[in-house]
Design an enzyme around this catalytic site. Sequence first.
Site, PDB file in Angstrom:
ATOM      1  N   GLY A  84      40.500  83.884   4.150  1.00 51.59           N
ATOM      2  CA  GLY A  84      39.429  84.792   4.520  1.00 51.59           C
ATOM      3  C   GLY A  84      38.342  84.047   5.278  1.00 51.59           C
ATOM      4  O   GLY A  84      38.482  82.864   5.615  1.00 51.59           O
ATOM      5  N   ALA A  85      37.246  84.737   5.558  1.00 47.50           N
ATOM      6  CA  ALA A  85      36.101  84.125   6.240  1.00 47.50           C
ATOM      7  C   ALA A  85      34.848  84.901   5.890  1.00 47.50           C
ATOM      8  O   ALA A  85      34.906  86.087   5.544  1.00 47.50           O
ATOM      9  CB  ALA A  85      36.312  84.115   7.749  1.00 47.50           C
ATOM     10  N   LYS A  96      32.875  79.633   6.879  1.00 49.63           N
ATOM     11  CA  LYS A  96      33.596  79.743   5.616  1.00 49.63           C
ATOM     12  C   LYS A  96      32.897  78.892   4.563  1.00 49.63           C
ATOM     13  O   LYS A  96      32.080  78.048   4.881  1.00 49.63           O
ATOM     14  CB  LYS A  96      35.054  79.282   5.771  1.00 49.63           C
ATOM     15  N   GLY A  97      33.227  79.137   3.318  1.00 48.95           N
ATOM     16  CA  GLY A  97      32.697  78.313   2.240  1.00 48.95           C
ATOM     17  C   GLY A  97      31.802  79.048   1.277  1.00 48.95           C
ATOM     18  O   GLY A  97      31.195  78.438   0.406  1.00 48.95           O
ATOM     19  N   GLU A 105      39.721  73.997   2.137  1.00 52.38           N
ATOM     20  CA  GLU A 105      40.154  75.008   3.096  1.00 52.38           C
ATOM     21  C   GLU A 105      40.328  74.404   4.483  1.00 52.38           C
ATOM     22  O   GLU A 105      41.293  74.704   5.187  1.00 52.38           O
ATOM     23  CB  GLU A 105      39.142  76.156   3.146  1.00 52.38           C
TER      24      GLU A 105
END
Length: 232
Positions: A84-85, A96-97, A105
Amino acid sequence: MDARQLKVEAARAALAHVESGMRLGIGTGSTAEEFVRLLGVRVSEGLDVVGVPTSERTARLCRELGVPLTTLDETPDLDLTVDGADEIDGELALVKGGGGALLREKIVAAASARMIVIADRSKLVETLGRFPLPVEVNRFGLEATRRAVVRAAAGLGLNVEPILRMTQGEPFVTDGGHLILDASFGRIPDTRALSDALHAIPGVVEHGLFLGLADTAIVAGATGVETISAAR
């Protein structure tokens, strides 16, 4: 469709790209978890794949659902990562994160021949930066690193006050044992320049700008599922 249904539809479309015999990178987060659930059904029906999870959370879900796992040490070259994002721009640059797994990732995505990012349409933005950028940092010298992030941003004309991510009153700790600074820029006009500036700071382990990694975005909205390909 509600938000969860949109995530399921994006995940279902990504699953159509998975073939028997593939070595998969398996992402982290609520949308990636919908992919894992659908993947688990296909595995139970005979799909032969092996996956590298990007977090302990994803690994637990894969084990619960019977998805075979490996490691990047055992399987260093992957065919496809699905993740995902938090934000996606028109060139498929990502933030992301949000779930705290950005380091793993990014390592998994970089080890993959292809990366498909799955999301609902709310994640599409014209310019990255609306979502706070996670910056994974070493515990040692935390305040010095935080100030270096501020200076690096200022050198690019960006104002930011990074905030240490907390959970239940304690600093959030990543699977790698690091901390996360969340940096709200509002917008990031030059993502490559910011990426380079952050990577030049010794205390920064990694950051949540994923540039040149995603090949395809599968985005679900009220009018259906859209596939966006990166210009290469």
